[in-house]
Design an enzyme around this catalytic site. Structure first.
Site, short mmCIF file in Angstrom:
data_model
loop_
_atom_site.label_atom_id
_atom_site.label_comp_id
_atom_site.label_asym_id
_atom_site.label_seq_id
_atom_site.Cartn_x
_atom_site.Cartn_y
_atom_site.Cartn_z
N GLU A 1 0.71 -1.09 0.03
CA GLU A 1 0.00 -0.06 0.10
C GLU A 1 0.86 1.10 -0.02
O GLU A 1 1.52 1.58 0.99
CB GLU A 1 -0.84 0.10 1.38
N CYS B 1 -2.74 8.49 3.26
CA CYS B 1 -2.32 8.11 1.93
C CYS B 1 -3.67 8.16 1.14
O CYS B 1 -3.63 8.11 -0.08
CB CYS B 1 -2.17 6.48 2.06
P1 NAP Z 1 8.59 4.54 4.39
O1 NAP Z 1 9.40 5.68 4.53
O2 NAP Z 1 8.41 3.98 3.09
O3 NAP Z 1 8.37 3.72 5.49
C1 NAP Z 1 7.57 2.70 5.71
C2 NAP Z 1 7.94 1.63 6.51
O4 NAP Z 1 9.06 1.09 5.88
C3 NAP Z 1 8.73 2.00 7.79
O5 NAP Z 1 8.45 1.14 8.93
C4 NAP Z 1 9.96 2.14 7.59
O6 NAP Z 1 10.87 1.76 8.84
C5 NAP Z 1 10.16 0.68 6.78
N1 NAP Z 1 11.35 0.87 6.00
C6 NAP Z 1 11.93 1.71 5.26
N2 NAP Z 1 13.03 1.35 4.75
C7 NAP Z 1 13.05 0.21 4.91
C8 NAP Z 1 14.07 -1.08 4.40
N3 NAP Z 1 15.10 -0.80 3.68
N4 NAP Z 1 14.02 -2.34 4.93
C9 NAP Z 1 12.77 -2.58 5.80
N5 NAP Z 1 11.91 -1.59 6.22
C10 NAP Z 1 11.87 -0.33 5.85
O7 NAP Z 1 7.06 5.61 4.45
P2 NAP Z 1 6.78 6.38 5.66
O8 NAP Z 1 7.25 7.76 5.36
O9 NAP Z 1 6.70 5.79 7.10
O10 NAP Z 1 5.13 6.72 5.16
C11 NAP Z 1 4.73 7.61 4.08
C12 NAP Z 1 4.31 7.10 3.12
O11 NAP Z 1 3.40 6.04 3.23
C13 NAP Z 1 3.35 8.03 2.05
O12 NAP Z 1 4.00 7.96 0.85
C14 NAP Z 1 1.90 7.34 2.17
O13 NAP Z 1 1.44 7.80 0.82
C15 NAP Z 1 2.30 6.18 2.43
N6 NAP Z 1 1.15 5.32 3.00
C16 NAP Z 1 0.50 4.68 2.31
C17 NAP Z 1 -0.45 3.99 2.98
C18 NAP Z 1 -1.47 3.19 1.85
O14 NAP Z 1 -2.32 2.53 2.64
N7 NAP Z 1 -1.64 2.90 0.89
C19 NAP Z 1 -1.00 4.38 4.38
C20 NAP Z 1 -0.23 5.36 4.86
C21 NAP Z 1 1.03 5.71 4.28
P3 NAP Z 1 11.36 3.13 9.61
O15 NAP Z 1 10.36 3.95 9.82
O16 NAP Z 1 12.20 2.40 10.62
O17 NAP Z 1 12.33 3.71 8.58
#
Ligand code: NAP
Length: 512
Positions: free
Chosen positions: A256, A291
């Site tokens: 997502e 999101c």
């Molecule tokens: P993110 O930076 O991609 O992080 C998401 C999750 O992935 C976090 O738990 C992060 O951990 C983890 N992560 C990042 N790099 C990783 C890696 N190399 N290996 C394992 N885990 C890793 O996203 P975010 O900044 O938290 O969230 C914002 C984004 O999420 C926005 O773009 C939004 O659109 C999207 N979103 C989508 C939905 C949906 O349902 N479609 C819902 C909510 C948000 P860390 O925090 O420890 O870095």
């Protein structure tokens, strides 16, 4: 400072490193630390698979649904604590915390109710059997059985409560143990909820584990029959998809991700109040960190100025600042990192679009000092949406949206599709034929179409609210995933197999 322990292998384990500090995004106060260094993920998964998996599967669906209902009760009892943590760590006003906390309890309750009606048994028949030989001497029957692996839930920072339970509820109902890795910035609330549930002793040991931070081997230690359900940015999803466990070993992966959602006004609309109200709500709930939030607004050319004016007038009345201040309607972004990202996104859009409402100058912040992560709403506009790819491709994850005129309805559908796959589109109008047609046209590139006329204005559930009854997920840029949608959510946690056998074997199987 308190370091949040990880719960794996049936015990709380503090990481062995320095850890990462979580902050209050409004006051800048350090809150707690998280650290997953030294956590043995292979042992963690093994414990969940071998201890919790069999124990969960011994229950019937209805019994597991009963466990979900008890989990919901435990969370209800600690609501005040969750609101307090969210205030400190996410900078949200009470109404916005409710979307996360109450949303999580509602979703658990919904799956508890759905599951209570499921027929007991280990085998689910998918459709009828089909003959493979003359006189039906040999036939094929599709069945679905629960996965025997573990589900790794990787979540985004914006929904530390709902993000956990909307995934864990269908997983646990299916009999699949979960390991949750919350986003670091807001891991505290997820941690507190998991701690309360573990301490309540409702679920079989190992059914739910938590690691906060970035443990080594998070994906390496999975095997091909495990699952990953990811929520976050498209960029991270792309990285994870290349991991050998997913790319090579076939770990099932649901994503997502980003989404440039839209709202569309009927070409013949005589009023735009419903759309204007929803756009303002979507811009301001959780400071636009949803999101599903409306990012693009499509209106007929003749309505462009009036709709933009209506949105701007309402944005004038939004007070932004410290959520501890009673007069504040919209709190903070979750961190300085997010503030920087959103500010950069605003600057980029400002270079290419008209600034119709400028929160930077038109909103007086109700907050002390300058070190807070509050960002006021921004409304951009462009009269040339065909030639500005940026507005269709860029998700600024804050209180930011862009309004655009369309020439005719085909042009509007074409513009909506330039999001290249989104979670939700909403449509506003009174012409039933148009609304039904728009739903079908938008469904091809959106996981949910939210259709609003005045008859449903008071009862509708909101453009941005992911209801457990409805599909949550979208094609293309939105990740291509699927969550919720009632019992559809259970499919991810089950394996589909075709059983080809003699009719008496299939009949015995059906009787199980
Ligand atoms: P993110 O930076 O991609 O992080 C998401 C999750 O992935 C976090 O738990 C992060 O951990 C983890 N992560 C990042 N790099 C990783 C890696 N190399 N290996 C394992 N885990 C890793 O996203 P975010 O900044 O938290 O969230 C914002 C984004 O999420 C926005 O773009 C939004 O659109 C999207 N979103 C989508 C939905 C949906 O349902 N479609 C819902 C909510 C948000 P860390 O925090 O420890 O870095």
């Amino acid at each position: 400072m308190k370091k949040l322990a990880n719960y794996v292998q049936g015990r709380w384990q503090e990481g062995t490193g320095e850890g990462t500090t979580l902050y209050d995004p409004v006051l800048g106060t350090p809150l707690v630390k998280v650290c997953a260094k030294g956590v043995d993920m292979a042992a963690a998964y093994d414990h969940a698979r071998t201890q919790a998996g069999p124990a969960l599967r011994r229950y019937t669906y209805a019994e597991r649904a009963g466990l979900l209902a008890q989990v919901a009760q435990v969370l209800q009892a600690s609501r005040d604590n969750y609101y307090d943590i969210s205030l400190q760590n996410s900078g949200t006003v009470k109404n916005d915390t409710a979307v996360d906390v109450e949303g999580s309890i509602y979703t658990l309750g919904y799956y508890a109710k759905l599951g209570s009606r499921l027929v007991d048994g280990q085998v689910h028949l998918d459709g009828d059997s089909t003959s493979l030989a003359k006189d039906n001497a040999f036939a094929s029957q599709h069945i679905e059985v629960p996965v025997r692996g573990v589900a790794l839930l990787i979540n985004a920072f914006n929904f530390p409560a709902w993000g956990l339970w909307e995934k864990a509820a269908p997983a646990l109902l299916s009999g699949v143990p979960v390991v949750v890795k919350p986003a670091t910035a807001t891991a505290w609330l997820t941690h507190e909820m998991v701690k309360d549930v573990i301490e309540a002793g409702i679920l079989p040991e190992g059914s739910i584990s938590i690691v906060c931070g970035r443990p080594e081997g998070l994906l390496d230690a999975l095997n091909g029959l495990d699952l990953v359900s990811f929520t976050g940015s498209a960029e991270t999803a792309a990285t994870l998809r290349q991991h050998p466990r997913i790319q090579h070993d076939g770990v099932r992966f649901n994503a997502e991700t980003d989404s440039v959602n839209c709202a569309l006004l009927d070409p013949e609309a005589t009023g735009s109040d419903l759309l204007v109200r929803e756009v303002v709500r979507e811009l301001t709930i959780k400071s636009g960190q949803k999101c599903t939030a409306i990012r693009r607004i499509f209106v007929p050319e003749a309505s462009y100025d009036a709709v933009a004016k209506g949105i701007c007038e309402k944005l004038q009345g939004i007070t932004v600042g410290d959520p501890r201040n009673e007069s504040v309607r919209m709190g903070s972004l979750v961190s300085q990192t997010q503030k920087k990202a959103v500010t950069e996104g605003i600057e980029l859009l400002a270079k290419h679009c008209d600034v119709l409402f400028d929160g930077r100058t038109q909103t007086s912040m109700q907050v002390d000092g300058n070190d807070h992560a509050c960002v006021a709403p921004m409304l951009f506009g462009t009269r040339d949406p065909d030639n500005l790819a940026l507005v269709h491709e860029t998700e600024v994850f804050g209180p930011v949206a862009t309004i655009m005129p369309y020439r005719d309805i085909e042009h509007a559908y074409e513009l909506a599709r330039r999001g290249m796959g989104s979670l939700v589109a909403s449509v506003y109008g009174e012409d039933t034929d148009f609304l039904a047609q728009a739903a079908v046209r938008l469904a091809e590139s959106h996981g949910r179409v939210h259709v609003i006329n005045s008859a449903v204005a008071k009862v509708q559930t909101g453009h941005g609210n992911a209801m457990p009854q409805s599909n949550h997920g979208g094609p293309g840029r939105a990740g291509g995933g699927q969550e919720l949608g009632g019992l559809r959510a259970l499919a991810f946690y089950h394996r589909l197999a075709a059983v080809q056998a003699a009719p008496e074997v299939l009949a015995r199987l059906a009787a199980q």
